[in-house]
Enzyme design. Structure first.
Site, PDB file in Angstrom:
ATOM      1  CE1 TYR A 179      33.833  40.775  48.972  1.00 38.66           C
ATOM      2  CE2 TYR A 179      35.661  41.291  50.427  1.00 38.66           C
ATOM      3  CZ  TYR A 179      35.178  40.985  49.165  1.00 38.66           C
ATOM      4  OH  TYR A 179      36.046  40.876  48.109  1.00 38.66           O
ATOM      5  CG  HIS A 180      35.442  37.421  51.980  1.00 37.20           C
ATOM      6  ND1 HIS A 180      36.681  37.833  52.442  1.00 37.20           N
ATOM      7  CD2 HIS A 180      35.442  37.666  50.655  1.00 37.20           C
ATOM      8  CE1 HIS A 180      37.387  38.314  51.440  1.00 37.20           C
ATOM      9  NE2 HIS A 180      36.667  38.229  50.341  1.00 37.20           N
ATOM     10  CE1 TYR A 233      38.039  37.699  45.231  1.00 36.35           C
ATOM     11  CE2 TYR A 233      38.096  40.024  44.712  1.00 36.35           C
ATOM     12  CZ  TYR A 233      38.179  39.010  45.633  1.00 36.35           C
ATOM     13  OH  TYR A 233      38.386  39.313  46.954  1.00 36.35           O
ATOM     14  CG  HIS A 262      34.514  36.335  46.704  1.00 42.99           C
ATOM     15  ND1 HIS A 262      35.391  35.370  47.079  1.00 42.99           N
ATOM     16  CD2 HIS A 262      35.030  37.503  47.152  1.00 42.99           C
ATOM     17  CE1 HIS A 262      36.403  35.915  47.722  1.00 42.99           C
ATOM     18  NE2 HIS A 262      36.201  37.199  47.803  1.00 42.99           N
TER      19      HIS A 262
HETATM   20 CU   LIG Z   1      37.330  38.734  48.501  1.00 37.66          CU
END
Ligand SMILES: [Cu+2]
Ligand SMILES: *[C@@H]1O[C@H](CO)[C@@H](O)[C@H](O)[C@H]1NC(C)=O
Ligand SMILES: *[C@@H]1O[C@H](CO)[C@@H](O)[C@H](O)[C@H]1NC(C)=O
Ligand SMILES: *[C@@H]1O[C@H](CO)[C@@H](O)[C@H](O)[C@H]1NC(C)=O
Ligand SMILES: *[C@@H]1O[C@H](CO)[C@@H](O)[C@H](O)[C@H]1NC(C)=O
Ligand SMILES: *[C@@H]1O[C@H](CO)[C@@H](O)[C@H](O)[C@H]1NC(C)=O
Ligand SMILES: *[C@@H]1O[C@H](CO)[C@@H](O)[C@H](O)[C@H]1NC(C)=O
Ligand SMILES: *[C@@H]1O[C@H](CO)[C@@H](O)[C@H](O)[C@H]1NC(C)=O
Ligand SMILES: *[C@@H]1O[C@H](CO)[C@@H](O)[C@H](O)[C@H]1NC(C)=O
Ligand SMILES: *[C@@H]1O[C@H](CO)[C@@H](O)[C@H](O)[C@H]1NC(C)=O
Ligand SMILES: *[C@@H]1O[C@H](CO)[C@@H](O)[C@H](O)[C@H]1NC(C)=O
Ligand SMILES: *[C@@H]1O[C@H](CO)[C@@H](O)[C@H](O)[C@H]1NC(C)=O
Length: 675
Positions: free
Chosen positions: A530-531, A308, A617
């Site tokens: 998300y994603h 990340y 992300h």
């Molecule tokens: Cu993730």
């Protein structure tokens, strides 16, 4: 196969205990069973949400199939018995099943298909789905490739009125269907002024990461070691899929040669358009996608294990990264810089990640997903998600200097930041904590100029978004507007509650006190939270896809959709005529260099170049738009200059769009060389 959570916790616990909460997140959604009884047969489940709406009653269906094998006629595909199936011959180019839903039109929003269950044969991978109101004119609403196993398959698309549904697949081994269901939902009336959704592109994986290949225009997408899960693997490989919009094909591939599970990585495109993918589930690896040979190669190892982190190309062509405490321990994820020629990373110990931390209660989330922008003299500007902004220098051991606060905002983790014009960054959405905190509709315009100077901030840009969003994605369009899609009100990984279904467009206006306006666009019918990702395509449309990758969780989206902005549409929804670029100066152009363009007719004096995008992300540090002024030098002949400052015209491939009355051309590549 279902991940046994005790095993997962043990495996993760030994290496990196904090990933527990990622598993807790999976739990919030609740693990659904691996299999379900569907009409008398035990079938591997979807792990994805059903198409919106409700199932259409099958009692009055009739259907025709192109061929049948003995004992497996067409109606056995919907006879309420999943032990029986229709199976086609394994001959001909393709085989079809065409269903008449009855006597009326429905707003058809998707379908599910159960393959033959007694034997893994005649599976449907490649497929196309068409709808018709009259059994004469057929509109393609979806196509792509499903993962080749016996689990239930799904395709969800923008609802369209239809009485006839057709599924087509290549006939290599024949195709077999044990159960087919069709869904109807709320009808979303077409309105060309809001743009249009469709078709859907089905992927054999959840496209959590993606990048556009400048040489082919293909979207290369990937998930993790698994096509629907990122936890519990031993790493060392990645499932990828390539979508070619011209050929209308989706091909799948497992990449093992770089020994790299490319989940939760940083991505940056280098000067040659290669994707440089770092860290993630295998925290120190670098994989490089070479668009010339369309293959992956191993790059140099990082010093720190990271997940990340964010990376960006710099004015001199090197690649800078920072942050990434999601992998390899919390804190001191200071800068590193990659020399693409020597393929080596160097440490920048004084480019401090401590300067860019949010106040997240989970410390491993504090330095995630940086909003970083390559700028002059090898610097990188960090616009967020922390409320405090910074300048990073990359010579010697690196430097760190404050750039002021994003006034009118707070920490905005999983928000977005887009450079929509030279030195102009639009920021929007995000929430104080990575998850479980409420998102905002905050927007700001940040203007940067000199390295180490405070950035100037215009808070409340456009009065703020219409909707609160976190986990959304965005692309800058050729006309300088910014398209924003998806997200939810409270960031809950793998829980789709309070998802935002209506995208919006920020239209900048330098004369307006608050810098522009936010305008709602056409509602979508597939959740993107998300994603999920968005990418600008060469033809000026937008690809949005993904969401999920949570195993047996019911939040996986094995697809993407095309969004066509209003600037390409006539009032009746058909495509406008667009200007055409006939020629453009070939070969790389240095910053300050001049480019000659010929067109097939007069065009607007303002054109734009937009750097090719990568996204995962909420992070897309590759995209940046530079408005360029065309200077007419003859009939349908124009020149423009690439900005002389290499920190503005970052090296790499750009899409050149000319516009006519706001309608963009198909793009043509312009390569900006390193200074
Ligand atoms: Cu993730
Ligand atoms: C998703 O989140 C909402 C809001 O917190 C909660 O009410 C719901 O139970 C969650 N769903 C699941 C399946 O955990
Ligand atoms: C299937 O073919 C028969 C015979 O031509 C026709 O009567 C029927 O309407 C067809 N059904 C569909 C769904 O096309
Ligand atoms: C299809 O086959 C089933 C099972 O043999 C049979 O009951 C049914 O009548 C057949 N349907 C048609 C339309 O031929
Ligand atoms: C199958 O469907 C496709 C797409 O509508 C069509 O082009 C083709 O002619 C059909 N094949 C047959 C044998 O009907
Ligand atoms: C649909 O059209 C095909 C010919 O293209 C025909 O064979 C079939 O019977 C028609 N189906 C219906 C329900 O009218
Ligand atoms: C891509 O790989 C090929 C084969 O290894 C190589 O010749 C070429 O230089 C590479 N392209 C770039 C842009 O690095
Ligand atoms: C930054 O780069 C510009 C040219 O792009 C150069 O004129 C200037 O001297 C450089 N400044 C520093 C501090 O290196
Ligand atoms: C970078 O840091 C190392 C270790 O502290 C030091 O030895 C070196 O002199 C520094 N280099 C520069 C250019 O400041
Ligand atoms: C920016 O500020 C840092 C920290 O004070 C300093 O080390 C660096 O030399 C400055 N860079 C420029 C280009 O002024
Ligand atoms: C900037 O934000 C940080 C973090 O919230 C805060 O500590 C600091 O006081 C703020 N500075 C200003 C000048 O508002
Ligand atoms: C535009 O073109 C004219 C004639 O070719 C030239 O004199 C002028 O300098 C150009 N202007 C710019 C801004 O390039």
């Amino acid at each position: 196969m279902k991940l046994d959570w005790r095993v997962a916790v043990f495996l993760l616990g030994t290496a990196r205990a904090r990933d527990m909460s990622e598993l807790e997140a999976l739990y919030r959604e609740g693990l659904t069973p691996d299999t379900a009884i569907i009409d008398g047969a035990e079938v591997a489940t979807l792990s994805q949400p059903l198409p919106q709406g409700r199932e259409i009653n099958r009692a009055s269906w009739t259907a025709n199939c192109t061929t049948v094998t003995s004992g497996h006629n067409c109606s056995q595909a919907f006879d309420g018995d999943s032990k029986t199936y229709w199976q086609s011959a394994s001959s001909g180019n393709s085989q079809n099943i065409t269903i008449d839903l009855g006597t009326q039109n429905y707003a058809v929003s998707g379908l599910t298909v159960v393959p033959r269950q007694d034997e893994a044969t005649a599976l449907i991978e490649q497929h196309q789905i068409f709808l018709s109101v009259d059994n004469k004119t057929w509109d393609q609403v979806a196509y792509g490739t499903w993962w080749p196993d016996q689990s239930q398959k799904l395709s969800a698309f923008q609802p369209r009125k239809a009485r006839y549904v057709r599924l087509t697949a290549p006939a290599t081994n024949g195709i077999a269907i044990a159960d087919i269901r069709v869904y109807e939902s709320e009808f979303i009336a077409p309105d060309a002024t809001l743009g249009a959704w469709g078709p859907t592109i089905d992927f054999p994986l959840v496209p959590v990461s993606g990048a556009v290949d400048a040489s082919s225009g293909e979207v290369v997408a990937w998930s993790s070691w698994g096509y629907k899960i990122f936890t519990g693997g031993k790493g060392g490989k990645t499932q990828t899929a390539t979508w070619n919009g011209k050929a209308k094909s989706v091909t799948r591939r497992s990449v093992t040669n770089t020994q790299h599970d490319m989940f939760c990585t940083g991505i940056s495109m280098d000067v040659d358009g290669k994707f440089v993918v770092t860290g993630g589930n295998d925290g120190s690896q670098t994989s490089i996608y070479n668009t010339t040979v369309r293959d992956w190669f191993k790059g140099g190892s990082l010093y720190e294990f990271r997940g990340y982190q964010a990376s960006t190309i710099l004015s001199d062509g090197r690649i800078f990264l920072i942050g990434g405490s999601f992998q390899g321990g919390v804190g001191a994820k200071n800068g590193e810089v990659y020399d693409t020629k020597t393929e080596k990373w160097s440490k920048l110990d004084n480019a401090l990640s401590s300067a860019m931390l949010t106040q997240d209660q989970r410390t491993y989330r504090q330095d995630n997903h940086g909003w970083i922008f390559g700028w002059t003299n090898g610097s990188a500007f960090q616009a967020g998600p922390s409320v405090q902004m910074n300048w990073y220098g990359t010579s010697g051991n690196g430097t760190t200097a404050p750039a002021g606060n994003r006034t009118g905002d707070a920490d905005a983790m999983c928000g977005n930041a887009v450079m929509y014009d030279q030195g102009k960054i639009l920021t929007f959405g995000g929430s104080p904590w990575y998850e479980t905190s409420e998102a905002t509709n905050n927007a700001a315009i940040i203007t940067i100029d000199k390295v180490n100077q405070s950035a100037s901030v215009l808070p409340n840009a456009g009065g703020g978004m219409n909707y609160k969003r976190t986990f959304h994605s965005s692309v800058v369009l050729p006309d300088g507007s910014v398209f924003v899609h998806g997200g939810q009100v409270v960031g809950l990984p793998f829980n789709e509650s309070q998802a935002q279904m209506t995208p919006e467009l920020f239209i900048p206006d330098t004369n307006a006190a608050n810098g522009g306006t936010w305008v709602k666009q056409q509602k979508n019918s597939v959740v993107r939270v998300y994603h999920s990702i968005s990418l600008l395509l060469q033809d000026g449309t937008v690809f949005t896809g993904g969401g999920g990758l949570c195993g047996d969780c019911d939040a996986n989206h094995f697809d993407g959709q095309i969004y066509t902005p209003a600037y390409l549409l006539k009032p009746d929804g058909s495509l406008r005529d667009r200007p055409n670029i006939k020629t453009v100066t070939s070969g790389p152009v240095k910053p300050g260099g001049s480019v000659e363009v010929t067109t097939d007719g007069p065009v607007d004096s303002q054109a734009s170049i937009i750097r090719y995008s990568s996204n995962t992300h909420t992070v897309d540090t590759d995209q940046r738009r530079i408005a360029v002024q065309l200077n007419q030098s003859g009939e349908n002949k124009y020149t423009f200059n690439i900005p002389a400052e290499p920190g503005i015209a970052l090296p790499g491939y750009y899409m050149l769009f000319v516009l006519k009355d706001g309608t963009p051309s198909h793009s043509v590549n312009v390569k900006v060389a390193a200074a």
